[in-house]
Design a protein around this motif. Structure first.
Motif, PDB file in Angstrom:
ATOM      1  N   LEU B  61       0.831  -1.209   0.000  1.00  0.00           N
ATOM      2  CA  LEU B  61       0.000   0.000   0.000  1.00  0.00           C
ATOM      3  C   LEU B  61       0.863   1.257   0.000  1.00  0.00           C
ATOM      4  CD1 LEU B  61      -2.913  -0.838   2.473  1.00  0.00           C
ATOM      5  CD2 LEU B  61      -3.121  -0.331   0.035  1.00  0.00           C
ATOM      6  N   TYR B  63       3.756   1.553  -1.451  1.00  0.00           N
ATOM      7  CA  TYR B  63       4.197   1.710  -2.849  1.00  0.00           C
ATOM      8  C   TYR B  63       3.114   2.401  -3.684  1.00  0.00           C
ATOM      9  CZ  TYR B  63       3.933  -0.445  -7.577  1.00  0.00           C
ATOM     10  OH  TYR B  63       3.737  -0.688  -8.905  1.00  0.00           O
ATOM     11  N   LEU B  64       1.873   1.972  -3.495  1.00  0.00           N
ATOM     12  CA  LEU B  64       0.767   2.569  -4.245  1.00  0.00           C
ATOM     13  C   LEU B  64       0.517   4.011  -3.812  1.00  0.00           C
ATOM     14  CD1 LEU B  64      -1.568   2.131  -6.274  1.00  0.00           C
ATOM     15  CD2 LEU B  64      -2.972   1.382  -4.350  1.00  0.00           C
ATOM     16  N   ASP B  66       2.500   6.128  -2.382  1.00  0.00           N
ATOM     17  CA  ASP B  66       3.608   6.982  -2.793  1.00  0.00           C
ATOM     18  C   ASP B  66       3.382   7.494  -4.221  1.00  0.00           C
ATOM     19  OD1 ASP B  66       6.555   7.840  -2.750  1.00  0.00           O
ATOM     20  OD2 ASP B  66       6.518   6.444  -4.421  1.00  0.00           O
ATOM     21  N   ALA B  67       2.976   6.582  -5.109  1.00  0.00           N
ATOM     22  CA  ALA B  67       2.764   6.953  -6.508  1.00  0.00           C
ATOM     23  C   ALA B  67       1.565   7.888  -6.657  1.00  0.00           C
ATOM     24  CB  ALA B  67       2.564   5.699  -7.351  1.00  0.00           C
ATOM     25  N   VAL B  68       0.495   7.596  -5.940  1.00  0.00           N
ATOM     26  CA  VAL B  68      -0.718   8.416  -6.035  1.00  0.00           C
ATOM     27  C   VAL B  68      -0.446   9.810  -5.468  1.00  0.00           C
ATOM     28  CG1 VAL B  68      -3.077   8.651  -5.167  1.00  0.00           C
ATOM     29  CG2 VAL B  68      -2.292   6.450  -6.025  1.00  0.00           C
ATOM     30  N   GLY B  70       2.404  11.289  -5.227  1.00  0.00           N
ATOM     31  CA  GLY B  70       3.316  11.985  -6.145  1.00  0.00           C
ATOM     32  C   GLY B  70       2.568  12.632  -7.294  1.00  0.00           C
ATOM     33  N   ALA B  71       1.627  11.895  -7.870  1.00  0.00           N
ATOM     34  CA  ALA B  71       0.884  12.412  -9.019  1.00  0.00           C
ATOM     35  C   ALA B  71      -0.011  13.583  -8.619  1.00  0.00           C
ATOM     36  CB  ALA B  71       0.056  11.298  -9.644  1.00  0.00           C
ATOM     37  N   VAL B  73       0.253  15.629  -5.981  1.00  0.00           N
ATOM     38  CA  VAL B  73       1.039  16.821  -5.633  1.00  0.00           C
ATOM     39  C   VAL B  73       1.640  17.434  -6.907  1.00  0.00           C
ATOM     40  CG1 VAL B  73       3.024  17.695  -4.346  1.00  0.00           C
ATOM     41  CG2 VAL B  73       1.513  16.029  -3.293  1.00  0.00           C
ATOM     42  N   ALA B  74       2.047  16.587  -7.836  1.00  0.00           N
ATOM     43  CA  ALA B  74       2.580  17.088  -9.108  1.00  0.00           C
ATOM     44  C   ALA B  74       1.549  17.960  -9.814  1.00  0.00           C
ATOM     45  CB  ALA B  74       2.975  15.915 -10.010  1.00  0.00           C
ATOM     46  N   GLU B  75       0.327  17.483  -9.899  1.00  0.00           N
ATOM     47  CA  GLU B  75      -0.715  18.248 -10.580  1.00  0.00           C
ATOM     48  C   GLU B  75      -1.032  19.544  -9.841  1.00  0.00           C
ATOM     49  OE1 GLU B  75      -4.587  16.523 -10.594  1.00  0.00           O
ATOM     50  OE2 GLU B  75      -5.371  18.027 -11.986  1.00  0.00           O
ATOM     51  N   TYR B 143      -7.159   5.681  -1.503  1.00  0.00           N
ATOM     52  CA  TYR B 143      -7.317   5.606  -2.951  1.00  0.00           C
ATOM     53  C   TYR B 143      -8.105   4.364  -3.365  1.00  0.00           C
ATOM     54  CZ  TYR B 143      -6.156   5.168  -7.869  1.00  0.00           C
ATOM     55  OH  TYR B 143      -6.248   5.029  -9.229  1.00  0.00           O
ATOM     56  N   LEU B 144      -7.754   3.215  -2.800  1.00  0.00           N
ATOM     57  CA  LEU B 144      -8.463   1.982  -3.169  1.00  0.00           C
ATOM     58  C   LEU B 144      -9.898   1.997  -2.634  1.00  0.00           C
ATOM     59  CD1 LEU B 144      -5.768  -0.771  -2.583  1.00  0.00           C
ATOM     60  CD2 LEU B 144      -6.525   0.178  -4.755  1.00  0.00           C
ATOM     61  N   PHE B 148     -10.030   7.993  -7.028  1.00  0.00           N
ATOM     62  CA  PHE B 148      -9.081   9.064  -7.308  1.00  0.00           C
ATOM     63  C   PHE B 148      -9.563  10.447  -6.859  1.00  0.00           C
ATOM     64  CE2 PHE B 148      -7.296  12.317 -10.155  1.00  0.00           C
ATOM     65  CZ  PHE B 148      -5.952  12.147  -9.876  1.00  0.00           C
ATOM     66  N   ARG B 152      -7.809  12.874  -4.208  1.00  0.00           N
ATOM     67  CA  ARG B 152      -7.241  14.165  -4.585  1.00  0.00           C
ATOM     68  C   ARG B 152      -7.753  15.268  -3.667  1.00  0.00           C
ATOM     69  NH1 ARG B 152      -7.256  16.305 -10.646  1.00  0.00           N
ATOM     70  NH2 ARG B 152      -9.484  16.087 -10.459  1.00  0.00           N
TER      71      ARG B 152
END
Lengths: 244, 244
Positions: B61, B63-64, B66-68, B70-71, B73-75, B143-144, B148, B152
């Motif tokens: 979780l 790993y997941l 972290d990716a979510v 990242g995306a 915060v990037a946006e 997230y799960l 999304f 967010r």
């Protein structure tokens, strides 16, 4: 609806019409805002300065697309491999989204034909990462234009499922052993793989392999075959010894 | 609707009831699937082996999440700073989502109280990254569980806007100059910052600063104040000289 109206207000050049068609072919849906895709295809070498000191190129979109792609591939692998640990998931993801894979992907889906960069007219032998960068920027543009769910479907159905053989990606672990051997030859080290343990019944054997460099054990790997245990040891050695 | 029905079928223990309440407090919405959050709070030190060789802990979780994270915060940064380049955006994002910030965040929102790990009862002085890891795993669970868009909104409204002062995060560039100076002292180098150029009118002055190490210019920075130009030069020097 609003987004469709938005489309009417963007004046299309001849080039935009071509781009619109290409994007529709790639994503399966007409773009709402062609300007996003136009920007995604603009490498910094052909970008003009808009605001003082600020060049408008695809680099920002690349940053966004990279993050979005990372999250979507992370989730895809998370769900596809419910019993694999995060080390495996991270490794496979990085193989899918690394520069080289993305370069190839950009060529396969025809995106490489659309990228604008300096020197395109002069030669075809350009910096190859340009295509991979544009691939990420394109994903960033799709995300801003169509939202998360469309982008997820696009990435999974049109990119991952059509252009990647994930099982083959996983199988390419074969590289680690040869990486370690090459590295050792270059630096004149002696590498050995030794089975240190065998466990389990005949049909369910597990192997343990020690990888030693100049007689010293630097990593130990496990696996259900000798080959897999060696690969596992080699992978760990690559990490530990910082072998690229 | 289906998800609400799903909730009825999960039998709650006393601990689950407590967790449900805590999650509701943090996210503002009752969880559909409490098991996800339970897993997110399970550090590998207390995980049991479920399938042969597979421990069920919060690492997947994490790993997941972290990716979510990242995306998202990037946006957020992408839209908040339309005229900043990707180098700036990447830098600020990494300051927001680094281990240390996430540890602090986990403590602030009370998540650190919920994490299960070995030794919790014995001492409070545990490995601190446990909390940051759990923070990411929690985001993966949200997230799960909620999808999304909810995630967010949760990240932006409940985490970024309530617990980060992003302008302050940006201002902390002050570190670079001192990083360079510390590094030089350690390795016995001589560092100098020299203004090499001043441009512009009285109210719109721009400075250019050369940073030299042992008399050799290694980086040049620009800025609307001497301090900012120095910071810019120091940041570039850190990159060029690989100063951590």
């Amino acid at each position: 609806m609003l987004k469709i109206i938005q489309r009417w207000f963007i004046r299309y050049s001849e080039q935009d019409r071509k781009l619109d068609k290409a994007v529709t072919g790639i994503t399966g849906r007409r773009p709402y805002n062609i300007r996003l895709y136009r920007l995604a295809m603009k490498h910094s070498s052909v970008a003009a300065e808009t605001v003082k000191g600020f060049k408008e190129s695809n680099e920002r979109l690349e940053y966004l697309g990279d993050a979005v792609l990372g999250a979507i591939v992370a989730e895809y692998l998370f769900k596809r491999y419910p019993f694999k640990d995060e080390g495996f998931l991270t490794e496979i993801r990085s193989r899918i989204v690394n520069r080289e894979s993305l370069n190839k992907l950009a060529v396969k889906i025809g995106l490489s034909q659309l990228v604008e960069f300096e020197g395109r007219k002069r030669s075809n032998l350009s910096h190859k990462s340009i295509y991979g960068d544009a691939m990420e920027a394109f994903i960033g543009a799709v995300y801003l234009d169509k939202g998360f769910h469309f982008t997820r479907r696009f990435i999974i159905r049109k990119l991952l499922m059509q252009h990647y053989d994930i099982e083959a990606v996983i199988e390419t672990t074969t590289n680690f052993k040869s990486l370690v051997i090459e590295w050792a030859q270059k630096l004149n080290h002696k590498v050995e793989f030794n089975i240190s343990e065998t466990r389990g019944s005949k049909h369910n054997k597990q192997f343990k392999v020690d990888l030693s460099v100049d007689g010293e054990v630097v990593a130990t790997g496990n696996g259900f075959s000798k080959k897999k245990a060696e690969q596992d040891a080699a992978r760990k050695a690559c990490e530990a010894l910082d072998i690229p």
